[in-house]
Design a protein around this motif. Structure first.
Motif, PDB file in Angstrom:
ATOM      1  N   TRP A 263       0.846  -1.188   0.000  1.00  0.00           N
ATOM      2  CA  TRP A 263       0.000   0.000   0.000  1.00  0.00           C
ATOM      3  C   TRP A 263       0.877   1.231   0.000  1.00  0.00           C
ATOM      4  O   TRP A 263       1.917   1.276   0.665  1.00  0.00           O
ATOM      5  N   TRP A 264       0.430   2.254  -0.724  1.00  0.00           N
ATOM      6  CA  TRP A 264       1.206   3.481  -0.892  1.00  0.00           C
ATOM      7  C   TRP A 264       0.301   4.696  -0.805  1.00  0.00           C
ATOM      8  O   TRP A 264      -0.860   4.649  -1.190  1.00  0.00           O
ATOM      9  N   THR A 265       0.851   5.801  -0.319  1.00  0.00           N
ATOM     10  CA  THR A 265       0.129   7.066  -0.242  1.00  0.00           C
ATOM     11  C   THR A 265       1.064   8.206  -0.605  1.00  0.00           C
ATOM     12  O   THR A 265       2.291   8.032  -0.605  1.00  0.00           O
ATOM     13  N   ASN A 266       0.486   9.357  -0.855  1.00  0.00           N
ATOM     14  CA  ASN A 266       1.299  10.545  -1.077  1.00  0.00           C
ATOM     15  C   ASN A 266       1.428  11.370   0.202  1.00  0.00           C
ATOM     16  O   ASN A 266       1.810  12.530   0.166  1.00  0.00           O
ATOM     17  N   HIS A 267       1.159  10.750   1.330  1.00  0.00           N
ATOM     18  CA  HIS A 267       1.310  11.392   2.639  1.00  0.00           C
ATOM     19  C   HIS A 267       2.597  10.915   3.304  1.00  0.00           C
ATOM     20  O   HIS A 267       2.884   9.721   3.298  1.00  0.00           O
ATOM     21  N   ASP A 268       3.322  11.828   3.894  1.00  0.00           N
ATOM     22  CA  ASP A 268       4.496  11.479   4.677  1.00  0.00           C
ATOM     23  C   ASP A 268       4.056  11.424   6.133  1.00  0.00           C
ATOM     24  O   ASP A 268       3.863  12.457   6.771  1.00  0.00           O
ATOM     25  N   ALA A 269       3.863  10.221   6.636  1.00  0.00           N
ATOM     26  CA  ALA A 269       3.313  10.047   7.986  1.00  0.00           C
ATOM     27  C   ALA A 269       4.208  10.650   9.065  1.00  0.00           C
ATOM     28  O   ALA A 269       3.718  11.113  10.089  1.00  0.00           O
ATOM     29  N   GLU A 270       5.513  10.660   8.854  1.00  0.00           N
ATOM     30  CA  GLU A 270       6.431  11.161   9.881  1.00  0.00           C
ATOM     31  C   GLU A 270       6.271  12.646  10.126  1.00  0.00           C
ATOM     32  O   GLU A 270       6.360  13.104  11.256  1.00  0.00           O
ATOM     33  N   CYS A 271       6.067  13.424   9.073  1.00  0.00           N
ATOM     34  CA  CYS A 271       5.972  14.874   9.269  1.00  0.00           C
ATOM     35  C   CYS A 271       4.584  15.429   8.969  1.00  0.00           C
ATOM     36  O   CYS A 271       4.330  16.607   9.169  1.00  0.00           O
ATOM     37  N   GLY A 272       3.680  14.594   8.463  1.00  0.00           N
ATOM     38  CA  GLY A 272       2.320  15.032   8.185  1.00  0.00           C
ATOM     39  C   GLY A 272       2.152  15.754   6.855  1.00  0.00           C
ATOM     40  O   GLY A 272       1.072  16.213   6.538  1.00  0.00           O
ATOM     41  N   ALA A 273       3.212  15.868   6.072  1.00  0.00           N
ATOM     42  CA  ALA A 273       3.138  16.562   4.784  1.00  0.00           C
ATOM     43  C   ALA A 273       2.467  15.691   3.742  1.00  0.00           C
ATOM     44  O   ALA A 273       2.423  14.470   3.857  1.00  0.00           O
ATOM     45  N   VAL A 274       1.973  16.343   2.703  1.00  0.00           N
ATOM     46  CA  VAL A 274       1.394  15.648   1.563  1.00  0.00           C
ATOM     47  C   VAL A 274       2.216  16.023   0.341  1.00  0.00           C
ATOM     48  O   VAL A 274       2.448  17.185   0.072  1.00  0.00           O
ATOM     49  N   ASN A 275       2.672  15.015  -0.361  1.00  0.00           N
ATOM     50  CA  ASN A 275       3.386  15.230  -1.615  1.00  0.00           C
ATOM     51  C   ASN A 275       2.333  15.312  -2.707  1.00  0.00           C
ATOM     52  O   ASN A 275       1.917  14.299  -3.251  1.00  0.00           O
ATOM     53  N   GLY A 276       1.879  16.514  -2.986  1.00  0.00           N
ATOM     54  CA  GLY A 276       0.779  16.702  -3.919  1.00  0.00           C
ATOM     55  C   GLY A 276       1.066  16.162  -5.305  1.00  0.00           C
ATOM     56  O   GLY A 276       2.161  16.324  -5.840  1.00  0.00           O
ATOM     57  N   LEU A 277       0.080  15.525  -5.871  1.00  0.00           N
ATOM     58  CA  LEU A 277       0.173  15.010  -7.229  1.00  0.00           C
ATOM     59  C   LEU A 277      -0.487  15.961  -8.224  1.00  0.00           C
ATOM     60  O   LEU A 277      -0.323  15.813  -9.426  1.00  0.00           O
ATOM     61  N   THR A 278      -1.246  16.922  -7.688  1.00  0.00           N
ATOM     62  CA  THR A 278      -1.941  17.919  -8.498  1.00  0.00           C
ATOM     63  C   THR A 278      -1.663  19.292  -7.880  1.00  0.00           C
ATOM     64  O   THR A 278      -1.183  19.373  -6.747  1.00  0.00           O
ATOM     65  N   PRO A 279      -1.995  20.371  -8.571  1.00  0.00           N
ATOM     66  CA  PRO A 279      -1.816  21.704  -7.985  1.00  0.00           C
ATOM     67  C   PRO A 279      -2.902  22.077  -6.970  1.00  0.00           C
ATOM     68  O   PRO A 279      -2.849  23.149  -6.388  1.00  0.00           O
ATOM     69  N   VAL A 280      -3.892  21.220  -6.767  1.00  0.00           N
ATOM     70  CA  VAL A 280      -4.923  21.449  -5.750  1.00  0.00           C
ATOM     71  C   VAL A 280      -4.725  20.417  -4.634  1.00  0.00           C
ATOM     72  O   VAL A 280      -3.765  19.664  -4.639  1.00  0.00           O
ATOM     73  N   PHE A 281      -5.634  20.376  -3.678  1.00  0.00           N
ATOM     74  CA  PHE A 281      -5.531  19.397  -2.603  1.00  0.00           C
ATOM     75  C   PHE A 281      -5.820  18.004  -3.143  1.00  0.00           C
ATOM     76  O   PHE A 281      -6.776  17.814  -3.894  1.00  0.00           O
ATOM     77  N   ASP A 282      -4.999  17.030  -2.745  1.00  0.00           N
ATOM     78  CA  ASP A 282      -5.272  15.661  -3.149  1.00  0.00           C
ATOM     79  C   ASP A 282      -4.767  14.695  -2.095  1.00  0.00           C
ATOM     80  O   ASP A 282      -3.864  15.011  -1.325  1.00  0.00           O
ATOM     81  N   SER A 283      -5.386  13.550  -2.045  1.00  0.00           N
ATOM     82  CA  SER A 283      -5.022  12.499  -1.104  1.00  0.00           C
ATOM     83  C   SER A 283      -5.211  11.161  -1.805  1.00  0.00           C
ATOM     84  O   SER A 283      -6.290  10.864  -2.303  1.00  0.00           O
TER      85      SER A 283
END
Length: 165
Positions: free
Chosen positions: A126-146
């Motif tokens: 399983w993979w996400t664009n969230h960095d659980a350690e720091c809470g950041a999101v590595n956005g895949l789009t220029p808007v909010f995404d998860s």
């Protein structure tokens, strides 16, 4: 359960997690032998392209081109299998911008998310664009995404919520 039955169940379960203009999903079967993260990233890129072409999002994403497969791979962080169902239920059910707003009832999102995780099995990655350690999101789009993406040797499941404030 045969591969065809797993795929059919996976597609139905994932479709239950989709909501118009917010939560986009895809489930499928890899055609490549021994798929790995780049093959999953290619499927994510295809989903991002479909969202960018959607009339509802085209105005928010003018000129947007999905990141390259290597860039998508670099933006992904692993998720432990035992955390995947709750994460998937959150991606599908809880609004990114307005946390008090739900796209799906909690019980329905949790039930379908647990089914998806069970269908892919305990050996799934399983993979996400969230960095659980720091809470950041590595956005895949220029808007909010998860994003939450799962795969096991043959099948994959993708859920991406997109939002603009």
């Amino acid at each position: 359960m045969t591969s065809i039955e797993v795929l059919a169940e996976l597609e139905v379960s994932m479709s239950e997690l989709a909501t118009p203009m917010r939560v986009y999903v895809e489930a499928g079967r890899f055609t490549e032998p021994e798929p790995d993260l780049p093959e999953l990233a290619a499927r994510i890129r295809t989903l991002l392209a479909a969202i960018a072409a959607d009339d509802a999002w085209r105005r928010f994403l003018p000129g947007y081109t999905p990141p390259s497969v290597p860039a998508i791979c670099a933006s992904l962080e692993p998720v432990e299998t035992h955390e995947a169902a709750s994460f998937l239920a959150q991606v599908a059910g809880v609004d990114l911008v307005w946390r008090s707003h739900r796209h799906l009832p909690a019980e329905a999102a949790e039930r379908m998310a647990e089914r998806v995780v069970a269908l892919l099995g305990p050996e799934a990655s399983w993979w996400t664009n969230h960095d659980a350690e720091c809470g950041a999101v590595n956005g895949l789009t220029p808007v909010f995404d998860s994003l939450l993406a799962g795969m096991q040797g043959e099948h994959f499941a993708l859920a991406l919520q997109i939002a603009d404030d």
